[in-house]
Design a protein around this motif. Structure first.
Motif, PDB file in Angstrom:
ATOM      1  N   LEU A 189       0.833  -1.210   0.000  1.00  0.00           N
ATOM      2  CA  LEU A 189       0.000   0.000   0.000  1.00  0.00           C
ATOM      3  C   LEU A 189       0.865   1.256   0.000  1.00  0.00           C
ATOM      4  O   LEU A 189       0.545   2.242  -0.678  1.00  0.00           O
ATOM      5  CB  LEU A 189      -0.911  -0.023   1.230  1.00  0.00           C
ATOM      6  CG  LEU A 189      -2.062   0.993   1.271  1.00  0.00           C
ATOM      7  CD1 LEU A 189      -2.984   0.815   0.082  1.00  0.00           C
ATOM      8  CD2 LEU A 189      -2.840   0.843   2.578  1.00  0.00           C
ATOM      9  N   ARG A 245      -6.145   7.426  -5.232  1.00  0.00           N
ATOM     10  CA  ARG A 245      -5.199   7.637  -4.135  1.00  0.00           C
ATOM     11  C   ARG A 245      -5.905   8.136  -2.884  1.00  0.00           C
ATOM     12  O   ARG A 245      -5.582   7.713  -1.771  1.00  0.00           O
ATOM     13  CB  ARG A 245      -4.124   8.635  -4.566  1.00  0.00           C
ATOM     14  CG  ARG A 245      -3.143   8.962  -3.465  1.00  0.00           C
ATOM     15  CD  ARG A 245      -2.189  10.068  -3.882  1.00  0.00           C
ATOM     16  NE  ARG A 245      -1.312  10.411  -2.775  1.00  0.00           N
ATOM     17  CZ  ARG A 245      -1.606  11.266  -1.800  1.00  0.00           C
ATOM     18  NH1 ARG A 245      -2.794  11.861  -1.797  1.00  0.00           N
ATOM     19  NH2 ARG A 245      -0.745  11.523  -0.827  1.00  0.00           N
ATOM     20  N   LEU A 280      -7.618   5.237  -1.139  1.00  0.00           N
ATOM     21  CA  LEU A 280      -6.643   4.380  -0.466  1.00  0.00           C
ATOM     22  C   LEU A 280      -6.088   5.041   0.790  1.00  0.00           C
ATOM     23  O   LEU A 280      -5.857   4.382   1.816  1.00  0.00           O
ATOM     24  CB  LEU A 280      -5.504   4.033  -1.423  1.00  0.00           C
ATOM     25  CG  LEU A 280      -5.854   3.161  -2.630  1.00  0.00           C
ATOM     26  CD1 LEU A 280      -4.636   2.987  -3.532  1.00  0.00           C
ATOM     27  CD2 LEU A 280      -6.385   1.808  -2.177  1.00  0.00           C
ATOM     28  N   VAL A 287      -8.680   3.001   3.147  1.00  0.00           N
ATOM     29  CA  VAL A 287      -7.998   1.707   3.202  1.00  0.00           C
ATOM     30  C   VAL A 287      -6.841   1.723   4.199  1.00  0.00           C
ATOM     31  O   VAL A 287      -6.725   0.842   5.065  1.00  0.00           O
ATOM     32  CB  VAL A 287      -7.525   1.299   1.799  1.00  0.00           C
ATOM     33  CG1 VAL A 287      -6.787  -0.039   1.867  1.00  0.00           C
ATOM     34  CG2 VAL A 287      -8.701   1.223   0.835  1.00  0.00           C
ATOM     35  N   SER A 288      -5.972   2.730   4.085  1.00  0.00           N
ATOM     36  CA  SER A 288      -4.765   2.761   4.918  1.00  0.00           C
ATOM     37  C   SER A 288      -5.065   2.816   6.411  1.00  0.00           C
ATOM     38  O   SER A 288      -4.461   2.053   7.192  1.00  0.00           O
ATOM     39  CB  SER A 288      -3.879   3.946   4.504  1.00  0.00           C
ATOM     40  OG  SER A 288      -3.465   3.808   3.168  1.00  0.00           O
TER      41      SER A 288
END
Length: 872
Positions: A164, A212, A215, A219-220
């Motif tokens: 990631l 981006r 994410l 997600v991160s």
């Protein structure tokens, strides 16, 4: 105790150097030291961010410290994890901004969209918080804990975090013009001057930026929460290191996601590739490891930056001629000889997170005292200087902030860190952008407008900035991957942002404003524009539209209006001794660009007898004649027989003089009062002979056409008939003839020749020549402003006709005038309405000015357009 003895020895040595440190300015004042210490503890010890104000810093420090202390006393491991996750998320939000959006409503926007947007944002935060708590609680409760190994569940999550991190780094670098600041990005638009091509490629990059953003935002954080929740160190409760380390870690996941991801990947990688028996893995838990890695990362970045700064100062002090002095060579040699000592100074400055100060811009470096990032006194912007260009920055900042938000979310500005600076450039405007505070989905910035190259050194600096931007954004690159020619420069170009703002275009009116044909047409067009301006004003006056329905169902109203072209009654007034206006200087073009013409009046005052029904009055003033009862019995007293008596040549006693006379007339149409001029404009100041001479210039066909185009009636069936009757009303027409031609006469004075360029410039600026109508017009401020607006519209019309070609018919002329009314502000730069037009974002601004180095006035046009600006 041995520790206290060692501390005693260290302090004795330190106290000896305190006077020396004070003399060099390294010792900070108490307030700066206190704020700096709070900021360092909040950022590195508690996982927060530097705050935009001192009050926010104090409040956030207390709340963050309270969170860490409270987590120490929670007995349950699941409770600790949920508490750290929840408060880490909440403290990373801009809670004051969310509360402001919910509790207040915008005055300029409807309350519905503003309220809907705020609740959508709050709902999004609530959903994220619920999912984060569920994930943390379930993983911590059901998953088994073990040391990190290549097969453990925490190691698998660590591998995912590595992938990631690489993806996010690639997507971020694709958004910028240079990769790592060195190589030209092949995906970035090559030529930003071609707007359509630039927007197409920019749209593609924005789509990558959206990926981006997802994410990074969604997600991160959840992946890092999973990594932290599976850590075995959380089993050791009632530990100060666990409380501080994991409170910071769960906060950093949201507060600074990119840095937290990098730190987590480093800790996971080191643990996998190193021996488990080393001190790093045996004595430190994961939270403290992340804290140490965060401090090392920050100080390493600062060290590289300060080292680059020192080398730049050292090299430019020799290569730049203006910075080179007699002692420069000696100082450079000394820096090379004592380079270890210079490195110690740089390291000491890095450890204290204090500025590195070159003494008098020479390569002699000192350590500045530690200070918080927000180092200016008071709130941001309180010491700003206000000038004529300030309003352009006021208009630009909201739109620039919106596009900056998009660029930051996409990663176009690189890694966002509090204390970072960006320089924006567009034409003759420079802006300084500083990041004050960062958090989850928000960033506080300070935007400052810089002065516009008032001196030669400022011009040279701006030119250097332009060179860097031109090489990055305007130069054609043939190779697939070119190098940055300005690598190592303090300016590293990031991106180009499309912002809607004002751009300046200045032209010289040679061949237009001095053309005899154009000036001749100008006088004819002025009468037409005056008619259109006055008709539009009268038809849109407050109260006129409300009277439409009341008038449509009534008969012909016995309205009384004055007319100026009828003959006086056979009975002449009593003998009148006229005022004698003897001498005055001509309003000539000798000094055509003076602010005001020189006017001298010598008036010989004589005794004036009363007219029937009037009282004695001061010459030049306006008096209302009181008339007895009229046959209709409906005439308002204020609407009757008003005249201005000025100094005309004396006439023989007993002879009738040619002076203004206004009989009482009735409208032939009952709706004519809907477009009639105000009562205070119904006075007369010109003799009949002059008015009859000027009446021949009145465009009757244009006057009737303008009236027939009005839209002030709700009933469309009757509108055409009513407008036709109004257009054929002779009394109303005579009234417009009188007012329009009096305004027209006041613009050109006694001399009715074609105006000169200097004449146009003076009248455009509001300085009218002397005439018998000057006082009459200036006593009516509203009419004066309308007439001045008509004059300025006519000038713009003359320029458009000279540039775009002649006007074919009346409809095209009305189209021009309606465009001026809606999309243009035509006036002076010094007017307050000019600033209001900028803040209201009028699409086009027009001003006429004079350059003393040129023979003709210079046209200054500013207009709003979607320009590629803010090269950052």
């Amino acid at each position: 105790m041995p520790a206290l003895e060692q501390m005693n020895q260290i302090l004795h040595i330190l106290f000896v150097f305190l006077p020396f440190l004070w003399a060099l300015g390294i010792l900070p004042p108490p307030d700066a030291l206190f704020l700096w210490a709070m900021e360092q503890i909040l950022e590195f010890g508690l996982g927060g961010s530097s705050m935009s104000t001192h009050l926010r810093l104090l409040v956030m420090f207390i709340m963050s410290a309270g969170t860490a202390i409270t987590s120490y006393f929670i007995p349950s491991t699941v409770g600790v994890v949920l508490f750290m996750t929840g408060f880490g998320f909440l403290l990373s939000l801009n809670l004051s901004d969310v509360g402001h959006k919910i509790g207040t409503k915008s005055k300029n926007l409807p309350s519905g969209p503003e309220k809907h947007f705020s609740w959508k944002e709050c709902l999004f935060y609530i959903i994220i918080l619920v999912f984060a708590l569920l994930e943390t609680g379930l993983l911590h409760h059901f998953a088994g804990f073990s040391q990190i190994s290549k097969s453990s569940s925490q190691a698998i999550v660590g591998y995912g975090l590595m992938i990631l991190l690489i993806i996010l780094w690639i997507l971020r670098e694709i958004q910028s013009v240079y990769i790592i600041g060195i190589f030209r990005n092949p995906f970035y638009p090559k030529d930003v001057q071609t707007v359509t091509v630039f927007f197409e490629k920019q749209t593609r990059l924005m789509k990558i930026g959206i990926v981006r953003r997802i994410l990074l935002t969604l997600v991160s954080p959840f992946a890092m929460i999973a990594f932290l929740s599976l850590d075995s160190s959380l089993q050791g409760l009632h530990s100060v290191s666990v409380s501080i380390g994991f409170t910071r870690a769960f906060r950093m996941v949201w507060q600074n996601t990119e840095n937290a991801l990098l730190e987590t990947v480093i800790v996971s990688t080191v643990h996998l590739i190193s021996n488990t028996d080393i001190w790093w893995n045996r004595n430190l838990d994961t939270g403290i490891r992340l804290l140490l890695v965060g401090i090392i990362r920050d100080r390493l970045i600062r060290f590289i930056s300060k080292l680059q700064f020192a080398v730049t100062v050292l090299l430019t002090s020799w290569t730049e001629k203006k910075q080179r002095r007699k002692t420069t060579a000696t100082l450079c040699i000394l820096n090379i000889i004592f380079s270890p000592f210079v490195l110690v100074i740089i390291v000491f400055s890095t450890l204290l997170s204090s500025p590195l100060l070159p003494l008098f811009t020479l390569p002699v470096f000192l350590v500045g005292f530690p200070r918080p990032i927000q180092s200016w006194p008071g709130a941001a912007g309180t010491t700003a200087c206000v000038c004529a260009d300030t309003v352009y920055y006021y208009q630009m900042v909201p739109r620039l902030t919106a596009v900056l938000q998009t660029a930051m979310a996409a990663g176009s500005l690189g890694l966002l860190l509090p204390g970072s600076h960006y320089l924006g450039r567009f034409q003759d405007r420079l802006i300084w952008i500083m990041i004050l505070e960062c958090g989850y989905t928000y960033c506080c910035i300070n935007i400052k407008g810089l002065e516009l190259q008032e001196t030669s050194c400022h011009t040279a600096e701006a030119r250097r900035v332009d060179e860097v931007f031109e090489d990055a954004f305007e130069q054609e690159y043939t190779g697939v991957c070119s190098l940055n020619e300005h690598f190592g420069n303090v300016l590293t170009p990031c991106t180009v942002l499309p912002v809607k703002l004002y751009s300046d275009a200045r032209n010289v009116l040679s061949g237009i404003i001095d053309s005899h044909e154009n000036l001749k047409e100008f006088k004819g067009d002025l009468v037409k524009v005056l008619v259109w301006i006055l008709v539009q004003y009268c038809s849109k006056r407050p109260g006129m539209k409300e009277n439409v329905h009341n008038t449509e169902n009534k008969g012909k109203a016995p309205l009384i209006l004055p007319a100026s072209n009828t003959s006086p009654p056979p009975k002449s007034p009593e003998d009148i001794d006229s005022l004698n206006s003897e001498t005055f200087d001509d309003w000539s073009d000798d000094n055509i660009f003076d602010d005001e013409p020189t006017i001298k009046k010598v008036i010989e005052e004589k005794q004036l007898k009363d007219l029937p029904g009037t009282n004695s009055f001061i010459p030049g003033s306006v008096e209302s004649q009181r008339v007895g009862d009229h046959s209709t019995g409906t005439v308002p007293e204020n609407d009757l027989y008003k005249a201005v008596l000025l100094g005309y040549p004396a006439v023989d006693k007993g002879k009738q003089e040619d002076m203004p006379y206004i009989p009482l007339m009735e409208f032939s149409c009952s709706h004519s009062h809907l477009v009639c001029l105000p009562a205070e404009w119904r006075t007369s100041c010109m003799p009949n002979s002059k008015m009859k001479e000027l009446s021949s210039l009145f465009p009757e066909d244009w006057y009737q056409f303008v009236l027939r185009q009005l839209e002030c009636f709700h009933s469309e069936e009757k509108a055409s008939n009513v407008l036709e009757e109004i257009a054929n009303d002779k009394v109303l027409k005579d009234f417009y003839v009188h007012t329009v031609m009096t305004c027209y006469f006041s613009f050109f004075g006694i001399d009715n020749m074609a105006p000169s360029p200097g004449h146009i410039l003076r009248v455009y600026s509001g300085v009218l020549p002397w005439s018998v109508a000057l006082d009459w017009l200036t006593e009516k401020p509203e009419l004066f402003q309308l007439a001045l607006k008509a004059f300025r519209y006519t000038l713009k019309l003359m320029i458009d006709k000279a540039s775009l070609g002649p006007i074919e018919d009346f409809r095209e002329l009305i189209k021009y005038l309606e465009e001026y009314e809606c999309d243009w502000y035509i006036g002076l730069v010094s007017d307050e309405k000019w600033k209001e037009a900028i803040l209201q974002e009028k699409p086009y601004l027009f001003s006429l000015g004079y350059d003393s180095n040129m023979p003709e006035p210079a046209l200054e046009i500013s207009r709003v357009n979607r320009n590629l600006c803010s090269q950052i």
